[in-house]
Design a protein around this motif. Structure first.
Motif, PDB file in Angstrom:
ATOM      1  N   TYR A 250     -10.738  -9.633  12.540  1.00 49.43           N
ATOM      2  CA  TYR A 250     -10.483  -8.207  12.750  1.00 49.43           C
ATOM      3  C   TYR A 250     -11.747  -7.422  13.090  1.00 49.43           C
ATOM      4  O   TYR A 250     -12.708  -7.409  12.320  1.00 49.43           O
TER       5      TYR A 250
ATOM      6  N   LEU B 244      -8.685   2.397  -0.229  1.00 50.92           N
ATOM      7  CA  LEU B 244      -7.984   1.118  -0.214  1.00 50.92           C
ATOM      8  C   LEU B 244      -8.519   0.176  -1.302  1.00 50.92           C
ATOM      9  O   LEU B 244      -7.761  -0.527  -1.972  1.00 50.92           O
ATOM     10  N   TRP B 245      -9.828   0.180  -1.478  1.00 50.70           N
ATOM     11  CA  TRP B 245     -10.408  -0.666  -2.526  1.00 50.70           C
ATOM     12  C   TRP B 245      -9.954  -0.227  -3.913  1.00 50.70           C
ATOM     13  O   TRP B 245      -9.600  -1.054  -4.759  1.00 50.70           O
TER      14      TRP B 245
ATOM     15  N   TYR C 237      -5.237   9.859   5.020  1.00 45.76           N
ATOM     16  CA  TYR C 237      -5.543   8.785   5.941  1.00 45.76           C
ATOM     17  C   TYR C 237      -5.598   9.338   7.343  1.00 45.76           C
ATOM     18  O   TYR C 237      -4.768  10.143   7.747  1.00 45.76           O
TER      19      TYR C 237
ATOM     20  N   MET D  29     -11.855   3.361   3.312  1.00 47.58           N
ATOM     21  CA  MET D  29     -12.050   2.030   2.729  1.00 47.58           C
ATOM     22  C   MET D  29     -12.133   2.130   1.208  1.00 47.58           C
ATOM     23  O   MET D  29     -11.567   1.298   0.492  1.00 47.58           O
TER      24      MET D  29
ATOM     25  N   GLN E  50      -0.742  -6.198   2.232  1.00 50.18           N
ATOM     26  CA  GLN E  50       0.491  -5.929   1.492  1.00 50.18           C
ATOM     27  C   GLN E  50       0.794  -7.063   0.504  1.00 50.18           C
ATOM     28  O   GLN E  50       1.116  -6.812  -0.655  1.00 50.18           O
TER      29      GLN E  50
ATOM     30  N   TYR F 203      -6.895   0.541  22.956  1.00 48.91           N
ATOM     31  CA  TYR F 203      -5.547   0.498  22.367  1.00 48.91           C
ATOM     32  C   TYR F 203      -5.501   1.514  21.234  1.00 48.91           C
ATOM     33  O   TYR F 203      -6.322   1.459  20.313  1.00 48.91           O
ATOM     34  N   ARG F 204      -4.569   2.465  21.347  1.00 51.62           N
ATOM     35  CA  ARG F 204      -4.456   3.507  20.316  1.00 51.62           C
ATOM     36  C   ARG F 204      -2.984   3.764  20.013  1.00 51.62           C
ATOM     37  O   ARG F 204      -2.119   3.602  20.882  1.00 51.62           O
ATOM     38  N   THR F 205      -2.730   4.179  18.765  1.00 43.03           N
ATOM     39  CA  THR F 205      -1.351   4.487  18.354  1.00 43.03           C
ATOM     40  C   THR F 205      -1.355   5.739  17.491  1.00 43.03           C
ATOM     41  O   THR F 205      -2.394   6.135  16.942  1.00 43.03           O
TER      42      THR F 205
ATOM     43  N   ALA G 145     -12.932   2.201  10.591  1.00 37.95           N
ATOM     44  CA  ALA G 145     -12.349   2.761   9.371  1.00 37.95           C
ATOM     45  C   ALA G 145     -13.450   3.444   8.578  1.00 37.95           C
ATOM     46  O   ALA G 145     -14.493   2.868   8.337  1.00 37.95           O
TER      47      ALA G 145
ATOM     48  N   SER H  49      -4.922   9.808  11.015  1.00 29.96           N
ATOM     49  CA  SER H  49      -3.620   9.540  11.638  1.00 29.96           C
ATOM     50  C   SER H  49      -3.699   8.655  12.876  1.00 29.96           C
ATOM     51  O   SER H  49      -2.726   8.050  13.269  1.00 29.96           O
ATOM     52  N   LEU H  50      -4.832   8.550  13.500  1.00 34.07           N
ATOM     53  CA  LEU H  50      -4.913   7.821  14.756  1.00 34.07           C
ATOM     54  C   LEU H  50      -5.245   6.354  14.506  1.00 34.07           C
ATOM     55  O   LEU H  50      -6.338   6.019  14.063  1.00 34.07           O
ATOM     56  N   GLY H  51      -4.309   5.468  14.759  1.00 36.12           N
ATOM     57  CA  GLY H  51      -4.494   4.055  14.474  1.00 36.12           C
ATOM     58  C   GLY H  51      -5.145   3.302  15.612  1.00 36.12           C
ATOM     59  O   GLY H  51      -5.306   3.810  16.712  1.00 36.12           O
ATOM     60  N   GLY H  52      -5.485   2.072  15.327  1.00 39.30           N
ATOM     61  CA  GLY H  52      -5.989   1.179  16.357  1.00 39.30           C
ATOM     62  C   GLY H  52      -7.497   1.133  16.430  1.00 39.30           C
ATOM     63  O   GLY H  52      -8.062   0.228  17.026  1.00 39.30           O
ATOM     64  N   ARG H  53      -8.164   2.112  15.839  1.00 34.05           N
ATOM     65  CA  ARG H  53      -9.623   2.117  15.930  1.00 34.05           C
ATOM     66  C   ARG H  53     -10.251   1.175  14.914  1.00 34.05           C
ATOM     67  O   ARG H  53      -9.667   0.895  13.869  1.00 34.05           O
ATOM     68  N   SER H  54     -11.432   0.711  15.204  1.00 32.21           N
ATOM     69  CA  SER H  54     -12.069  -0.256  14.310  1.00 32.21           C
ATOM     70  C   SER H  54     -13.001   0.398  13.305  1.00 32.21           C
ATOM     71  O   SER H  54     -13.506  -0.247  12.418  1.00 32.21           O
TER      72      SER H  54
ATOM     73  N   GLU I  87       0.846  -1.194   0.000  1.00 35.48           N
ATOM     74  CA  GLU I  87       0.000   0.000   0.000  1.00 35.48           C
ATOM     75  C   GLU I  87       0.880   1.242   0.000  1.00 35.48           C
ATOM     76  O   GLU I  87       1.886   1.286   0.697  1.00 35.48           O
TER      77      GLU I  87
ATOM     78  N   PRO J 106      -9.444  -5.183   1.223  1.00 32.95           N
ATOM     79  CA  PRO J 106      -8.114  -4.573   1.385  1.00 32.95           C
ATOM     80  C   PRO J 106      -7.947  -3.964   2.773  1.00 32.95           C
ATOM     81  O   PRO J 106      -7.330  -2.912   2.914  1.00 32.95           O
TER      82      PRO J 106
ATOM     83  N   HIS K 139      -8.986  -4.748  20.272  1.00 33.28           N
ATOM     84  CA  HIS K 139      -8.197  -3.548  20.532  1.00 33.28           C
ATOM     85  C   HIS K 139      -8.603  -2.856  21.843  1.00 33.28           C
ATOM     86  O   HIS K 139      -8.687  -1.621  21.903  1.00 33.28           O
TER      87      HIS K 139
END
Lengths: 424, 424, 424
Positions: free
Chosen positions: B308, A383-384, A366, A380, B290, B117-119, A375, A368-373, A357, B283, B315
């Motif tokens: 997931y 990404l598709w 995108y 999406m 990847q 859980y966050r990043t 999306a 910036s805060l990761g970990g959340r479900s 990717e 995706p 998470h």
């Protein structure tokens, strides 16, 4: 302020009284009225011109026609409805007993109050169409029959309206203009095509859109014969017919069955959650018969409400202006607008960063805060689009695989294209 | 004597407290523990290295982090759980009122006792994660916040374990090692991969099996970037994640959808009569994103139990060692073992006597007494293998067409191969 | 006047007592009787001839065989039924106690009054088949056993009947003639094949039809070995077996699964609205095993009523002349006749006027009066044939797409061909 539906219905009402046929002044008068809405390029093709396997016939015009009793009362009168005369009737002026006249009379015994629509384009004869109850009421005796028609060398008339696009690839929208006083077949189709052209003209479409107003069969054949080099640019097409009756929408697939127009129209109908029907191609119906003949095999489908011969009023005097509604025509128009909106944006892209990717975050694409479900749909969709942009999948493919709305997918493609991550 | 399930659970318990991230000493400590089970080759890739569209980020290490009230009580404490700090938090040492602090606090209002859980890997910021009920109990006032972290040039760390096969074609088994104290996501996957490698090492497999323990996204991208020439040897792969929860197994297909790993895994799940689910590729998820990007488009699927984001504990601090069970991990491992047992024997043979049936009887492969209706399974398997060994059908194809067990079909192929009737 | 069903049943009755095997005088006597109905070309292939992977075995003939008690009473007697001796038994003349004899006796414990059918073609041994209740009634003691058979160099015998067609492409109809006194398997198949050949001989077929009467497995293998150059002309084929039992018809597809014979037979069965079953190819059954081996992979299906091993009477004395009926054989014959009637006319045409529709009216092929909704089937068939005659669609394709009867479609094709609008 009237709605588009009401305006289309008003157009149907204006066109209804005219006596159209595959040639003649009724077609010309019809095109003149349409030209008030969208500018038309009118073509006149002389009688005798070879067009594919056919020959342009003589031009037919009619001024008057009637059956009168001995007292001079017109018991069947063309002035009351253009349906009363057999289309392309040769002239006649005679007196004959009812028994002899009967061989020239067409009725619908199952619907005794309705007048049928009949023609005889390629076999010279004359005739009248009338209600069975009218016929039943005729006393025996002599009748005067008169058809003041002309069948002579002249022209076949058809018209085009073109909306230029960004590419020379064309979408053709076709409707037949040869039927006399029948509202659903095909004045409603003519009205929807006219207003669709008005709507498209307000956009800057990708494709070039060509609207064809031509008599059925011979008109399409004439256009195809005279546009051999243009046919290869026709990538998609739609034949509009029976566009105003109360039934649900019916999409008839192109001969290919999986042409892009087939997939787009079916997607729009499905996504709109309208009740609708999809039928496979058959070599009967309207001018899809010509566009989908095996030599051309174009991606041309057909959109109707209740299709060809599927309603009792079909080809009778009961297909009148009351049989079609502003609401039904507006609904047909809406689906056309949505269909061409999708078709026009449906492109295949190529991911320019196809290995892994691309990092959307540093391009601001995108969260910036990761970990959340949760999306987001827009992410999406990106990404598709990235994943399926291998030059083989269209945005409609992405839409159908992802289950996301087409507009979301197309917006994601625009964003990725703007970031230089995909190319068309 | 403990079962494999219990041993895997013990491994999860050991790994649970470590603070993993996409870089740093938590990953190294994790790999050191795995190395006690299976020998690992550890790779260190310097910060700043270009990997495909990405750049290896700075290394993040953390020693302590807390929020303390004015009395010095730690109301949020990294020492209690590695989840309490926003992953990749920049260092901070400050005192601020609760109102200002709130912008750096993450909670789960719907699950007030759980810690999220966050990043924030690629946007520099700091933050704490805590239970909503903890936050609700905090009185207004000043708080001391301190994150003793380092974000500096260093390395990204990942590891490989390779089991050499008879051919250079590779099967890749990948699991992400970047999540802190989350048991199902992905310590269970790590444990299953580890014990799968132990089991495979006891065989002499056909394929070369490569186990990859790497941080999510950036780890897979780094491996792909550094192994461009090896990627073409990767014929099949499986991403393991969420391998220990109580849900039924879920197989997510590769982007291809009909890759051999897709067919084998689905066959094994179906034949085992386990309740299970098969989902199409999307995706999103783990590192199949990847491996299945359009440029690589590898035959890599993903095996999970509940996938997931499909369970509320996902998470959060509720994804703890009690959430995963020895039984569930043993079940996931069993399916992996069965899948690779089939994949490893699934070959296409060519019948060397393809015109008519070869005479099996004189080769001792066929029951001599004719006329009976009870053709034995083994004989049927030989006839099926002979009939379909045209170079196009694999033993799995034979299995599915014949309805015979894969083991019976593979044994028949061995017998025919031994008799010189087929070749691989 | 007897019906074809009755005549076929009479043929079954004549053939029933003969002791057929894969070689020998029983086969010759069978072919002599068939030759009374349709002229046969009989082939004799010497023992020891290499045929594909096999070798033509020694010829087996038998004159007498029995088990007699000490009083000289024949307790098992070949003269009563050819099933009583194990096929290909080597000669024996001995006296032995029942205990020793038992090892050579075959019974059906589940059906104590039935005699099984058993053979040992390729492993030299001797044996008797008898009813379980006969065996149970035998007192201990000495028995005289005698099999007056000869196993010696000789010939394998098979026969062909060819009906020449207009093209060298061949259709093969094959039935096995190696089973002794078993009516459904395969005297009914032989009878249907014989009467099918009689019916086809009255036509002037397009294809060349080759009827093959040969012993199972080794006969088909011998024919294939000796006709390597002819095999490439075999475009379609049908194996007939179990053609007379009371069950519904079963069509077993060729290995290809979508060969023309598969599609035609399935169409005929479906269109006839008979209850029937279609099964996929399996490499077991009758000589489709050889024709559909991967090297040949011919489009050869198999038509049965209850298929191979699907009825309890299979390969027992209960498969007698009472088990097959004139009605069942007549029904099988009717489907064969219909199948070959469709197959023989099923061609791909090319529309010579593929751009638009040709004007059928001026060729007298179209109703002149337009506007009506009741387009006749014959006209629809012409439009369908024209539309799909692109060299890719067969008349069967047209039939299935249009939903029209095959005969109507074929008649339309004849009319269009007559008008020079399509060519084969």
């Amino acid at each position: 302020m009237t709605t588009a539906g009401e305006q289309m219905h008003a157009l149907v009402e204006r066109l209804y009284p005219l006596c159209r046929s595959i040639t003649g002044d009724g077609v010309r008068a019809t095109l003149e009225i349409i030209d008030e809405y969208i500018p038309l390029q009118v073509h006149e093709v002389p009688t005798g011109t070879q067009v594919l396997d056919w020959t342009v016939p003589q031009e037919w015009n009619i001024r008057d026609a009637y059956v009168a009793d001995t007292a001079g009362n017109r018991v069947v009168d063309f002035a009351a409805s253009s349906l009363h005369v057999l289309g392309y009737s040769v002239p006649v002026s005679a007196t004959m007993p009812l028994a002899e006249l009967r061989e020239h009379l067409h009725t619908l015994p199952d619907h005794p109050t309705w007048v049928p629509y009949r023609t005889s384009y390629y076999t010279p004869q004359w005739g009248f169409c009338l209600a069975q109850e009218t016929l039943d009421a005729l006393p025996d005796g002599e009748y005067e029959v008169r058809i003041d028609s002309t069948l002579a060398d002249g022209h076949l008339t058809y018209a085009e309206h073109v909306i230029p696009g960004q590419v020379p690839d064309e979408v053709i929208v076709s409707c037949h203009v040869c039927h006399p006083s029948l509202a659903n077949d095909n004045l409603a189709g003519i009205a929807v095509a006219t207003f669709l052209a008005q709507a498209l003209a307000k956009t800057t479409p990708w494709y070039t859109y060509r609207f064809l107003f031509a008599p059925g069969t011979i008109g399409a054949i004439t256009w195809l014969a005279r546009n051999a080099e243009r046919v290869e640019h026709v990538k998609h097409g739609l034949v509009l017919a029976c566009a105003g009756d109360p039934g649900q929408l019916t999409y008839k697939q192109s001969r290919r069955g999986d042409a892009e127009i087939d997939r787009v129209t079916q997607h729009v109908l499905r996504a709109s959650e309208r009740p609708h029907r999809v039928t496979e191609f058959t070599p009967y119906g309207y001018d899809e018969r010509q566009f989908c003949s095996p030599g051309f095999n174009l991606g041309v489908g057909s959109l109707s409400r209740t299709p060809y011969a599927g309603y009792p009023e079909y080809h009778t005097s009961a297909d009148n202006v009351g049989f079609v509604s502003p609401q039904a025509m507006a609904d047909t128009l809406a689906v056309c607008n949505e269909t061409f909106a999708v078709l026009d944006r449906n492109r295949r892209y190529r991911n320019l960063s196809p290995y892994g990717e691309p990092q959307l975050g540093r391009r601001g694409l995108y969260d910036s805060l990761g970990g959340r479900s949760d999306a987001k749909q827009a992410q999406m969709a990106m990404l598709w689009v990235l994943n399926l942009s291998d030059g083989e999948h269209s945005l409609l493919d992405v839409t159908e695989r992802s289950g996301l709305p087409f507009d979301t997918v197309a917006a994601a493609a625009d964003a990725l294209h703007g970031a230089g991550l995909i190319k068309a």
